[in-house]
Motif scaffolding. Sequence first.
Motif, PDB file in Angstrom:
ATOM      1  N   SER A   1       0.825  -1.212   0.000  1.00 20.04           N
ATOM      2  CA  SER A   1       0.000   0.000   0.000  1.00 20.04           C
ATOM      3  C   SER A   1       0.856   1.257   0.000  1.00 20.04           C
ATOM      4  CB  SER A   1      -0.924   0.005   1.218  1.00 20.04           C
ATOM      5  OG  SER A   1      -1.771  -1.113   1.225  1.00 20.04           O
ATOM      6  N   SER A   2       2.001   1.207   0.701  1.00 18.98           N
ATOM      7  CA  SER A   2       2.892   2.372   0.755  1.00 18.98           C
ATOM      8  C   SER A   2       3.427   2.720  -0.628  1.00 18.98           C
ATOM      9  CB  SER A   2       4.063   2.097   1.706  1.00 18.98           C
ATOM     10  OG  SER A   2       3.598   1.897   3.022  1.00 18.98           O
ATOM     11  N   VAL A   3       3.776   1.695  -1.396  1.00 15.24           N
ATOM     12  CA  VAL A   3       4.280   1.924  -2.756  1.00 15.24           C
ATOM     13  C   VAL A   3       3.224   2.634  -3.607  1.00 15.24           C
ATOM     14  CG1 VAL A   3       5.015   0.784  -4.875  1.00 15.24           C
ATOM     15  CG2 VAL A   3       5.873  -0.018  -2.672  1.00 15.24           C
ATOM     16  N   LEU A   4       1.952   2.225  -3.454  1.00 14.12           N
ATOM     17  CA  LEU A   4       0.868   2.830  -4.237  1.00 14.12           C
ATOM     18  C   LEU A   4       0.536   4.242  -3.754  1.00 14.12           C
ATOM     19  CD1 LEU A   4      -1.451  -0.303  -4.473  1.00 14.12           C
ATOM     20  CD2 LEU A   4      -0.060   0.680  -6.314  1.00 14.12           C
ATOM     21  N   ILE A   5       0.493   4.434  -2.423  1.00 16.90           N
ATOM     22  CA  ILE A   5       0.139   5.742  -1.866  1.00 16.90           C
ATOM     23  C   ILE A   5       1.252   6.755  -2.096  1.00 16.90           C
ATOM     24  CG2 ILE A   5      -0.428   6.978   0.273  1.00 16.90           C
ATOM     25  CD1 ILE A   5      -1.661   4.383   1.305  1.00 16.90           C
ATOM     26  N   TYR A   6       2.493   6.277  -2.173  1.00 17.20           N
ATOM     27  CA  TYR A   6       3.641   7.167  -2.365  1.00 17.20           C
ATOM     28  C   TYR A   6       3.480   8.024  -3.620  1.00 17.20           C
ATOM     29  CZ  TYR A   6       8.474   8.659  -3.113  1.00 17.20           C
ATOM     30  OH  TYR A   6       9.601   9.417  -3.338  1.00 17.20           O
ATOM     31  N   LYS A   7       2.772   7.516  -4.622  1.00 17.95           N
ATOM     32  CA  LYS A   7       2.562   8.250  -5.873  1.00 17.95           C
ATOM     33  C   LYS A   7       1.697   9.487  -5.654  1.00 17.95           C
ATOM     34  CE  LYS A   7       2.980   4.148  -8.800  1.00 17.95           C
ATOM     35  NZ  LYS A   7       2.297   3.269  -9.781  1.00 17.95           N
ATOM     36  N   ILE A   8       0.876   9.475  -4.594  1.00 19.56           N
ATOM     37  CA  ILE A   8       0.003  10.625  -4.323  1.00 19.56           C
ATOM     38  C   ILE A   8       0.731  11.633  -3.450  1.00 19.56           C
ATOM     39  CG2 ILE A   8      -2.197  11.364  -3.334  1.00 19.56           C
ATOM     40  CD1 ILE A   8      -3.243   8.581  -3.767  1.00 19.56           C
ATOM     41  N   ASN A   9       1.089  11.200  -2.223  1.00 19.29           N
ATOM     42  CA  ASN A   9       1.716  12.121  -1.278  1.00 19.29           C
ATOM     43  C   ASN A   9       2.339  11.317  -0.155  1.00 19.29           C
ATOM     44  OD1 ASN A   9       2.369  14.102   0.622  1.00 19.29           O
ATOM     45  ND2 ASN A   9       0.683  15.414  -0.024  1.00 19.29           N
ATOM     46  N   ILE A  10       3.638  11.482   0.033  1.00 13.86           N
ATOM     47  CA  ILE A  10       4.325  10.726   1.087  1.00 13.86           C
ATOM     48  C   ILE A  10       3.857  11.135   2.480  1.00 13.86           C
ATOM     49  CG2 ILE A  10       6.263  12.344   1.264  1.00 13.86           C
ATOM     50  CD1 ILE A  10       8.075   9.875   1.718  1.00 13.86           C
ATOM     51  N   PHE A  11       3.367  12.406   2.604  1.00 16.47           N
ATOM     52  CA  PHE A  11       2.924  12.876   3.917  1.00 16.47           C
ATOM     53  C   PHE A  11       1.669  12.137   4.390  1.00 16.47           C
ATOM     54  CE2 PHE A  11       5.399  16.507   2.311  1.00 16.47           C
ATOM     55  CZ  PHE A  11       6.305  16.619   3.356  1.00 16.47           C
ATOM     56  N   MET A  12       0.898  11.624   3.432  1.00 16.48           N
ATOM     57  CA  MET A  12      -0.275  10.829   3.809  1.00 16.48           C
ATOM     58  C   MET A  12       0.174   9.552   4.546  1.00 16.48           C
ATOM     59  SD  MET A  12      -3.529  10.664   3.852  1.00 16.48           S
ATOM     60  CE  MET A  12      -3.873  12.009   2.696  1.00 16.48           C
ATOM     61  N   ILE A  13       1.246   8.954   4.078  1.00 15.78           N
ATOM     62  CA  ILE A  13       1.795   7.772   4.740  1.00 15.78           C
ATOM     63  C   ILE A  13       2.287   8.135   6.133  1.00 15.78           C
ATOM     64  CG2 ILE A  13       3.617   6.025   4.662  1.00 15.78           C
ATOM     65  CD1 ILE A  13       3.531   6.239   1.615  1.00 15.78           C
ATOM     66  N   LEU A  14       2.996   9.273   6.227  1.00 14.69           N
ATOM     67  CA  LEU A  14       3.529   9.691   7.523  1.00 14.69           C
ATOM     68  C   LEU A  14       2.414   9.970   8.526  1.00 14.69           C
ATOM     69  CD1 LEU A  14       6.405  12.082   6.331  1.00 14.69           C
ATOM     70  CD2 LEU A  14       6.589   9.719   7.131  1.00 14.69           C
ATOM     71  N   LEU A  15       1.313  10.579   8.042  1.00 13.97           N
ATOM     72  CA  LEU A  15       0.176  10.853   8.922  1.00 13.97           C
ATOM     73  C   LEU A  15      -0.416   9.562   9.479  1.00 13.97           C
ATOM     74  CD1 LEU A  15      -2.046  12.704  10.112  1.00 13.97           C
ATOM     75  CD2 LEU A  15      -3.294  12.389   7.963  1.00 13.97           C
ATOM     76  N   ILE A  16      -0.620   8.596   8.598  1.00 15.94           N
ATOM     77  CA  ILE A  16      -1.211   7.324   9.027  1.00 15.94           C
ATOM     78  C   ILE A  16      -0.273   6.612   9.996  1.00 15.94           C
ATOM     79  CG2 ILE A  16      -1.982   5.052   8.249  1.00 15.94           C
ATOM     80  CD1 ILE A  16      -2.809   6.401   5.606  1.00 15.94           C
ATOM     81  N   VAL A  17       1.013   6.607   9.670  1.00 15.62           N
ATOM     82  CA  VAL A  17       1.984   5.934  10.528  1.00 15.62           C
ATOM     83  C   VAL A  17       2.047   6.608  11.896  1.00 15.62           C
ATOM     84  CG1 VAL A  17       4.443   5.446  10.857  1.00 15.62           C
ATOM     85  CG2 VAL A  17       3.368   5.028   8.636  1.00 15.62           C
TER      86      VAL A  17
END
Length: 592
Positions: free
Chosen positions: A152-168
């Motif tokens: 999921s991180s690989v797919l979401i990374y294409k949108i915005n890395i900060f979204m991953i950081l927020l969830i984490v």
Amino acid sequence: MKENLKYMLKNWIAWDRKSLIYFFIRVPAMVLQPIITAYIPKAMIDAITEGVTTQRLILIIGMLSLLLTFTIWMDPFMQELVRGGARIVRMRYAVMAFQKNLSTDYVNIENLEKREIQKRAENFYNGRWSGGANFIDRCNQFCVAVVGVITSSVLIYKINIFMILLIVATCIVQFFILKYLAGRQFENLGKAAKPSNRFNYFYKLCKDGKASKDIRLYSMSDYFIKALAVSLYQIEKTYARYTHQSIAFDGITALLNLIREAIAYAYLVYLVTIDKLTVSDFIFYFGIITGFSNWVVGLVGAYNQIERSCNECKAYREYIESEDIADKGEILTDNNVETIEFKNVSYKYPSADEPTLKNINLKFNNGENIAIVGENGAGKTTLIKLLCGLYSATSGEILLNGVDTSTISKKSYFDLFSPIFQDYYFLPMTIQQNMTASLDYDADKLNSAFEKAGIFDKINSLPNKENTLMDKEVYNEAVDFSGGEKQKLLLAKAIYKNAPVLILDEPTAALDPIAENELYLKYNELTQGKLSFFISHRLSSTRFCDRILFISSGEIMEEGTHNELMALKGNYYKMYQLQSYYYKEQEVAINE
């Protein structure tokens, strides 16, 4: 945690290696499900937007649906196979615990604190969702979550890395909160050990046929109900706290999920409004972000469950791996018993304030018949348990042929004794197995033991003879022996073992004095060349003994032959006079 994790992984691989195949097949099946589910609507919208033919659209949707169906089918199928392996592992842990229960030092069985340790260890294997069984499934979920997070991180990374950081970031907060709650839950389960032990004791007693007579005739039912209710209340109070913590656990999870998904939804809507994201991508990425959030939550939950399994495993290993005295010492190569000597031996029960036996000094020689008498609670049975190695002296030494018995393997030392205790049990197996404790036995030796014990004719009158089952509580076709016949079977068992030391610890307490005297005379005929101990609070067994020990308040108050102690006119004399009425009845019966 690390050591217990390695311990469980090592056992899993050793005991059920094939479940690893199902374990790893399930990982991609579970990871693909949410991705395919999120991709199907995107594929449909993109196909319609591009104006593909109906046949191609049906083909695309059909293939994706088929793949989704396959992964959905594979998931529970592989999960059940993994759980099947977990059941095998759990049963192996249970067998190890049973073996420990049977081999642990006898004092641990009687000690309340040790029983509570055993009860905590039981949480690891007793139940489908116990730590020992749950571990494999949770490891599987953990691996699935890790792969899901990475994908999921690989797919979401294409949108915005900060979204991953927020969830984490929110999941890290959730991790520590849930870790705290999981620790509190484990503590609560540990507190349930004491009331559970009490409940199990009273519940077992309620079903005990021997206890049920007193319960009914003395109207003790109300007391038992109250005792059970108190224990249940304490157990339920503990589990209520556990439930409240689970509710808090689920509430915090739901709240953090709501926050994450609300932020993700708002951000995706914003990208659509500024034309940086198509409608189909919006649907797809919203599903992926939701899936990513679920994977992280699953990762946290699986980790906490694995940690709980490790904590339960720690309690289990503390019990299983605890060192017993029975495991130590030299193996006896010679079963010859010339002397057994007590040197300044005292014994105090772990929960007692005062010693039960105090500074005992005795020496027993091969061929002697020793009577140990005294009032109930004087210390007779404790002395015998020390003699045959069930207890270890609190102070002093017990010597076998001049060798300290603490240096001898308990299992080897036990082979020297043929005991018959007052609280005897016959196991639900055949007569032969109860007598010989083996499937491989000497039939002639067994029949000889039956003859000497006076039970041969009874055994041979049964349709299956010595292969007849015992214990009617388990088998309807089992034989039911009378009290006297059971005593003869116990004697036959001792004769078959043919150990150099014979111990009779009030085995005839339920018999009348005349029957007891007759049975003791029978025992006396069979003790030639052996060191024999006769323990009783009644004195019908003492006159044929070489030496009589009168115990009172944990000390040897008098020692000598029957005639010597009668001439002394001490405690033995007084007890004998009180019981003389029964002995006169014996003499009349014998003369008749």
